[in-house]
Design an enzyme around this catalytic site. Structure first.
Site, short mmCIF file in Angstrom:
data_model
loop_
_atom_site.label_atom_id
_atom_site.label_comp_id
_atom_site.label_asym_id
_atom_site.label_seq_id
_atom_site.Cartn_x
_atom_site.Cartn_y
_atom_site.Cartn_z
N ASP A 1 -2.18 2.52 -4.45
CA ASP A 1 -3.63 2.83 -3.64
C ASP A 1 -4.57 1.69 -4.17
O ASP A 1 -4.51 0.82 -4.94
CB ASP A 1 -4.23 4.20 -4.27
N HIS B 1 0.80 -1.05 0.08
CA HIS B 1 0.03 0.06 -0.06
C HIS B 1 0.77 1.27 -0.07
O HIS B 1 0.40 2.45 -0.23
CB HIS B 1 -0.98 0.24 1.14
#
Length: 441
Positions: free
Chosen positions: A417, A413
């Protein structure tokens, strides 16, 4: 001046065989043509007159394995002292974090000394064994036959113990005494603690409760270290989707026989998923990127896919390079070749170096669902699972049984995204459900 016999010794010195065994044969046969008196005369056979020439043993060292590998574990010696080896024949194997390295003999000769023991940690450049160059001894092939009579003698001697066993009835006569001890059992029931121990004792004797401790090999230790490092380093997040495999399975059914006939390779699913991943990465380049020095993102215009392959020693990830430039069938060929090398233990460090994206197919083992772990320093890993018939709502609101597969994408992450992860996985789903789209991208 030397005598005639002395000159003969001097001439024989030039053509004398080089091995110690040959020198002993010479001393045994010399009296036949030289005379016993001449061979016993110390003035005729002196070190200056008769020199035994022997090749110097060569010391073989632990070879260079890779820039990142400086040591390994000596897993086994395939030869022992006194064994003859041919040139380039494997003498030892060294287990490293990634692969097994074979150590070959540089020359043909006889092993004279082993300079390390199995399970020892050896470093690059360390002396491993010595080999004396020379031809194969004449008596080497005859030694196994000479051992056969000894084996037959042991086999003939084997019936002897059976005669002793026939004389064991006196020992069987002692079996009743334990039965006489059984009436004493009710007396022990007076204490409840003892009854519990007595009831548990037969269970311990009936069912095995042994424990075995085996040291983890280097590959397993390295896998454990890297997977834990991945969990501690990445901000891992997994997104899921499911794909209808009907179209891909129909295409595979139509062309698998033709492909097998031309190439000798089976047409699987990994080539299509690898190609779909490379095409999807064109729209989401971050899935193929990496973080460098915690402050720099490296984007690549190529895609090298690591294919997870299970081996008896652990999981390895050979790399198919430049997948973006290969067709589905070309990818299948590369995967098949790498898979065979992995199962045969023939993978090299070059086969596993690099890799920008990983595909793990747990479906071949029957996996239904799972979350793969990122192979650092990569950014994402695609997990494939088993194909199962499930009810699906199709066009027109009808419910049909379709071959469905769950897909799982674990990504870092920090690099991607959620929107990018979902779009990437959805694109793969669409390409697999209609493989003809791959020709248009």
């Amino acid at each position: 001046m030397f005598s005639k016999s002395a000159r003969l010794v001097k001439q024989v010195k030039v053509s004398l065989p080089v091995t110690p065994m040959a020198s002993r044969r010479f001393l045994q046969t010399a009296p036949k043509f030289m005379g016993a008196a001449s061979i016993r005369n110390p003035r005729l056979i002196a070190p200056r007159s008769l020199q035994l020439i022997r090749f110097q043993s060569q010391t073989v060292k632990v070879p260079d394995m890779a820039e990142s590998i400086t040591e390994g574990t000596l897993s086994q010696f395939l030869k022992k002292v006194g064994d003859y080896v041919a040139a380039d024949e494997v003498v030892a194997t060294i287990e490293t974090d990634k692969i097994d390295v074979e150590v070959n003999s540089p020359v043909a000769g006889t092993i004279t000394e082993l300079l390390a023991a199995e399970e020892d940690t050896v470093e690059v450049g360390q002396d491993l064994f010595k080999v004396e160059p020379g031809a194969k001894p004449e008596g080497a092939a005859a030694t196994p036959k000479a051992e056969e009579p000894a084996e037959k003698k042991t086999e003939e001697a084997a019936p002897a113990p059976s005669t002793e066993k026939k004389e064991e009835p006196p020992a069987a006569a002692w079996a009743p005494p334990p039965k006489t001890a059984e009436p004493a059992a009710p007396a022990k029931k007076e204490t409840p603690k003892q009854t519990k121990e007595e009831t548990s004792a037969p269970k311990a004797g009936t069912f095995s409760r042994n424990e075995e401790r085996i040291k983890m090999n280097r590959m397993r230790l390295r896998i454990a270290e890297r997977l834990k490092e991945s969990q501690d380093t990445n901000a891992s997040l997994t997104t899921f989707n499911e794909v209808d495999m009907t179209s891909l399975m129909e295409m595979r059914k139509l062309y698998k026989d033709e492909f097998l006939e031309k190439t000798g390779i089976k047409f699987g699913f990994m080539g299509a998923f690898s190609r779909a991943s490379a095409l999807a990465a064109k729209d989401i380049p971050s899935v193929n990127a990496a973080i460098e020095n915690n402050d720099t993102i490296v984007y690549r215009d190529y895609m090298d896919i690591s294919i997870a392959v299970a081996t008896p020693k652990g999981l390895v990830t050979p790399v198919v390079r430049n997948v973006e430039s290969l067709s589905v069938l070309d990818i299948e060929k590369e995967i098949s070749n790498l898979g065979k090398k992995a199962r045969d233990g023939k993978l090299t460090l070059e086969d596993m170096a690099g890799g920008t994206f990983t595909i793990s197919n747990g479906g071949v083992f029957g996996s239904l669902y799972g979350t793969p772990i990122i192979n650092i320093p990569q950014t994402a890993v695609l997990g494939l699972h088993g194909v199962k018939q499930r009810p699906v709502v199709v066009a027109g609101g009808k419910i049909e049984a379709r071959p469905m597969m769950y897909l799982a994408l674990t990504y870092d992450h920090r690099m991607m995204d959620g929107r990018e992860g979902v779009i990437f996985l959805k694109t793969i789903k669409e390409l697999i459900e209609d493989p003809r789209k791959m020709l248009l991208m």
